[in-house]
Design a protein around this motif. Structure first.
Motif, PDB file in Angstrom:
ATOM      1  N   MET A   1      29.393 -12.525 -37.884  1.00 45.28           N
ATOM      2  CA  MET A   1      29.889 -12.198 -38.694  1.00 45.28           C
ATOM      3  C   MET A   1      29.841 -13.091 -40.279  1.00 45.28           C
ATOM      4  SD  MET A   1      34.283 -12.566 -38.515  1.00 45.28           S
ATOM      5  CE  MET A   1      34.428 -11.480 -39.657  1.00 45.28           C
ATOM      6  N   GLY A   2      29.011 -11.913 -41.488  1.00 44.33           N
ATOM      7  CA  GLY A   2      28.439 -12.327 -42.960  1.00 44.33           C
ATOM      8  C   GLY A   2      26.934 -12.919 -42.166  1.00 44.33           C
ATOM      9  N   SER A   3      26.609 -12.973 -43.617  1.00 41.87           N
ATOM     10  CA  SER A   3      24.764 -12.867 -43.404  1.00 41.87           C
ATOM     11  C   SER A   3      24.646 -14.325 -43.011  1.00 41.87           C
ATOM     12  CB  SER A   3      24.549 -11.869 -44.854  1.00 41.87           C
ATOM     13  OG  SER A   3      25.436 -12.782 -45.919  1.00 41.87           O
ATOM     14  N   THR A   4      25.750 -15.579 -44.349  1.00 45.61           N
ATOM     15  CA  THR A   4      24.687 -16.892 -44.335  1.00 45.61           C
ATOM     16  C   THR A   4      25.251 -17.349 -43.362  1.00 45.61           C
ATOM     17  OG1 THR A   4      26.909 -17.335 -45.608  1.00 45.61           O
ATOM     18  CG2 THR A   4      24.683 -16.796 -47.067  1.00 45.61           C
TER      19      THR A   4
ATOM     20  N   GLU B   1      26.557 -21.083 -35.029  1.00 43.40           N
ATOM     21  CA  GLU B   1      27.675 -21.891 -34.565  1.00 43.40           C
ATOM     22  C   GLU B   1      27.581 -22.892 -35.734  1.00 43.40           C
ATOM     23  OE1 GLU B   1      23.275 -21.336 -31.753  1.00 43.40           O
ATOM     24  OE2 GLU B   1      24.433 -21.114 -34.011  1.00 43.40           O
ATOM     25  N   GLU B   2      27.513 -22.658 -36.831  1.00 44.90           N
ATOM     26  CA  GLU B   2      28.115 -23.538 -38.184  1.00 44.90           C
ATOM     27  C   GLU B   2      28.944 -22.804 -38.243  1.00 44.90           C
ATOM     28  OE1 GLU B   2      24.192 -24.757 -40.327  1.00 44.90           O
ATOM     29  OE2 GLU B   2      25.054 -22.504 -41.032  1.00 44.90           O
ATOM     30  N   LYS B   3      29.653 -21.012 -37.899  1.00 44.31           N
ATOM     31  CA  LYS B   3      30.839 -20.496 -37.966  1.00 44.31           C
ATOM     32  C   LYS B   3      31.736 -19.821 -36.982  1.00 44.31           C
ATOM     33  CE  LYS B   3      27.890 -17.171 -39.244  1.00 44.31           C
ATOM     34  NZ  LYS B   3      27.883 -16.070 -40.323  1.00 44.31           N
ATOM     35  N   THR B   4      31.312 -20.568 -35.872  1.00 45.85           N
ATOM     36  CA  THR B   4      32.246 -21.130 -34.594  1.00 45.85           C
ATOM     37  C   THR B   4      32.863 -22.166 -34.629  1.00 45.85           C
ATOM     38  OG1 THR B   4      30.515 -19.803 -33.404  1.00 45.85           O
ATOM     39  CG2 THR B   4      32.625 -20.690 -31.686  1.00 45.85           C
ATOM     40  N   VAL B   5      34.498 -21.547 -33.860  1.00 49.16           N
ATOM     41  CA  VAL B   5      35.936 -23.301 -33.410  1.00 49.16           C
ATOM     42  C   VAL B   5      35.409 -22.910 -32.770  1.00 49.16           C
ATOM     43  CG1 VAL B   5      37.963 -23.625 -33.961  1.00 49.16           C
ATOM     44  CG2 VAL B   5      36.158 -22.413 -36.029  1.00 49.16           C
TER      45      VAL B   5
ATOM     46  N   ARG C   1      26.641 -27.880 -34.130  1.00 49.05           N
ATOM     47  CA  ARG C   1      25.959 -27.603 -32.509  1.00 49.05           C
ATOM     48  C   ARG C   1      26.452 -28.007 -31.172  1.00 49.05           C
ATOM     49  NH1 ARG C   1      23.280 -32.937 -31.477  1.00 49.05           N
ATOM     50  NH2 ARG C   1      24.375 -34.317 -33.009  1.00 49.05           N
ATOM     51  N   TYR C   2      27.893 -28.274 -31.927  1.00 45.52           N
ATOM     52  CA  TYR C   2      28.631 -28.773 -30.197  1.00 45.52           C
ATOM     53  C   TYR C   2      29.476 -27.629 -30.632  1.00 45.52           C
ATOM     54  CZ  TYR C   2      27.182 -34.152 -32.457  1.00 45.52           C
ATOM     55  OH  TYR C   2      27.170 -33.984 -32.573  1.00 45.52           O
ATOM     56  N   ALA C   3      29.915 -26.749 -30.416  1.00 41.83           N
ATOM     57  CA  ALA C   3      30.626 -25.214 -30.284  1.00 41.83           C
ATOM     58  C   ALA C   3      30.194 -24.112 -29.600  1.00 41.83           C
ATOM     59  CB  ALA C   3      30.819 -24.446 -31.516  1.00 41.83           C
TER      60      ALA C   3
ATOM     61  N   CYS D   1      34.515 -16.585 -33.941  1.00 41.22           N
ATOM     62  CA  CYS D   1      34.087 -16.785 -34.769  1.00 41.22           C
ATOM     63  C   CYS D   1      34.572 -15.613 -36.099  1.00 41.22           C
ATOM     64  CB  CYS D   1      33.006 -15.727 -34.415  1.00 41.22           C
ATOM     65  SG  CYS D   1      32.142 -16.160 -32.775  1.00 41.22           S
ATOM     66  N   CYS D   2      33.849 -17.176 -37.356  1.00 44.67           N
ATOM     67  CA  CYS D   2      34.468 -16.552 -38.703  1.00 44.67           C
ATOM     68  C   CYS D   2      32.993 -16.055 -39.378  1.00 44.67           C
ATOM     69  CB  CYS D   2      34.919 -17.178 -38.583  1.00 44.67           C
ATOM     70  SG  CYS D   2      34.378 -19.172 -39.687  1.00 44.67           S
ATOM     71  N   ASN D   3      33.001 -16.157 -41.012  1.00 44.03           N
ATOM     72  CA  ASN D   3      32.231 -15.010 -42.332  1.00 44.03           C
ATOM     73  C   ASN D   3      31.423 -16.868 -42.611  1.00 44.03           C
ATOM     74  OD1 ASN D   3      34.029 -15.167 -43.479  1.00 44.03           O
ATOM     75  ND2 ASN D   3      34.065 -13.242 -44.150  1.00 44.03           N
ATOM     76  N   LYS D   4      32.431 -17.442 -43.013  1.00 43.29           N
ATOM     77  CA  LYS D   4      31.805 -18.766 -43.857  1.00 43.29           C
ATOM     78  C   LYS D   4      31.639 -19.888 -42.827  1.00 43.29           C
ATOM     79  CE  LYS D   4      33.546 -16.736 -47.842  1.00 43.29           C
ATOM     80  NZ  LYS D   4      34.104 -17.045 -49.167  1.00 43.29           N
TER      81      LYS D   4
END
Length: 390
Positions: free
Chosen positions: A92-95, A99-103, A76-78, A120-123
């Protein structure tokens, strides 16, 4: 921030360790608020943790100095795109949520003048790993207070990564990274030529042939100080090994040139040969020039022992004869493992004649043909005091 914890929680005082997956690289989509779309990239970190590499599909690489990173965020901070179309592009990715997959990486020369870049990544596990590890590297105390050698390694790393599409280092890139004006460019080109490296504007360097050793030679030509070399030669006096100081010359330099004559001799004693050897062992970069020092004293069982006399350092425990042999055997086995240069053994001898004979016996027995016990034919030395028993 690194998720939710302030950076103080990741301050470390130990060598930087870069996870293998970060060295090999992982896929992300890069975006920033000035771009209407996302760009597929590969993120990597070099083994020393100097730089974050952002490589696009055209093999173009951007470097981000990890020491300029002020914060990393995920969850939530990204930062995430406000435009729904951009959100769909970078997802990226379906799960997991975006926000959780962003750096989000916050970087800049200080904590006020900062910029943000997002990946952004997939995990979510991948995002958390990069968020946590980048912040650890950025606030590593050993990296923040790096030695001169480490900073030179960092400069070498940057140059070696600045390659063209053929994987070679253009000389013009080397010149540009080190020169600010025309006069500086000439100095860099001259230093490259003096080092035996390509120096033409259209020339290139093979990264495998431009090792850190080659870089140091180039750096020495670039930053040579002839006045310092003259002072050093004067301090060396008549030493035939040009560019080298003997232990006694180091003692004289520290006591006569560097010492403040107002110092109390009891509180601040003069440097002796033993202290000079310790300084050489600590600071001499070429270990081939470091003499090995052994202190021999009379043992209680008629066998010489190895210890430091008149100090709190105890005698070598256990079976003294075996221990003494172990010391000499270890030197004999490891003397030429890393260098073919001669090994100089300095014996501080405090033994009686009988135990001195034991020392000589062990040296001849264990060193064998490696022991130089007579002048070399091509270097006979001075013919003096032939009858001197020493």
């Amino acid at each position: 921030m690194a998720g939710y914890r302030p950076a103080v929680h990741v301050v470390q005082l130990k060598p930087v360790v870069v996870p293998q997956c970060m060295q090999e690289g992982q896929k992300f989509i890069k975006w920033d608020e000035d771009s209407p779309t996302g760009v597929p990239v590969t993120l990597k970190v070099d083994p020393n943790g100097f730089y974050l590499y952002v490589m696009d599909q055209n093999k173009e690489v951007e470097l981000l100095d990890i020491m300029t990173i002020r914060d990393t965020r995920t969850g939530r901070y990204a930062r995430t795109p406000k435009d729904q179309r951009v959100r769909e592009i970078v997802t990226m990715g379906s799960t997991g949520t975006l926000e959780e997959k962003t750096v989000t990486v916050c970087y800049g020369p200080d904590v006020v003048n900062v910029n943000f870049v997002n990946f952004c990544c997939n995990k979510m596990e991948t995002a958390k790993l990069w968020t946590d590890e980048l912040l650890k590297m950025a606030y590593n105390l050993l990296a923040l207070h790096a030695s001169v050698t480490t900073l030179l390694q960092k400069a070498h790393t940057r140059i070696c990564r600045d390659v063209d599409r053929t994987g070679r280092i253009p000389v013009k890139h080397v010149v540009k990274s080190l020169a600010n004006n025309k006069e500086d460019r000439k100095r860099v080109e001259k230093a490259l030529e003096a080092s035996g490296l390509p120096s033409g504007k259209s020339d290139t360097l093979e990264p495998e042939m431009f090792t850190f050793k080659h870089f140091l030679a180039f750096y020495m030509h670039l930053t040579g100080r002839q006045e310092i070399e003259r002072i050093f030669d004067e301090l060396c006096g008549g030493n035939k090994r040009k560019g080298h100081m003997t232990v006694q010359q180091v003692v004289d330099f520290l006591n006569k040139e560097q010492r403040d004559p107002r110092l109390n001799e009891i509180l601040y004693p003069y440097v002796d040969p033993q202290k000079a050897r310790e300084i050489i062992a600590q600071y001499e970069p070429n270990k081939a020039n470091v003499p090995e020092s052994l202190d021999f004293w009379n043992g209680r069982t008629e066998e010489p022992i190895v210890c430091h006399g008149y100090t709190l350092v105890p005698e070598i425990p256990g079976q003294e004869t075996k221990r003494l042999r172990d010391v000499i055997e270890a030197i004999a086995e490891a003397a030429f493992k890393t260098s073919d240069w001669p090994v100089i053994l300095s014996f501080e001898n405090h033994c009686n004649p009988k135990q001195q004979a034991k020392i000589a016996q062990y040296c001849r027995e264990l060193f064998g043909d490696m022991l130089l016990d007579a002048p070399l034919e091509d270097h006979p030395g001075k013919d003096k005091q032939k009858d001197d028993p020493s």
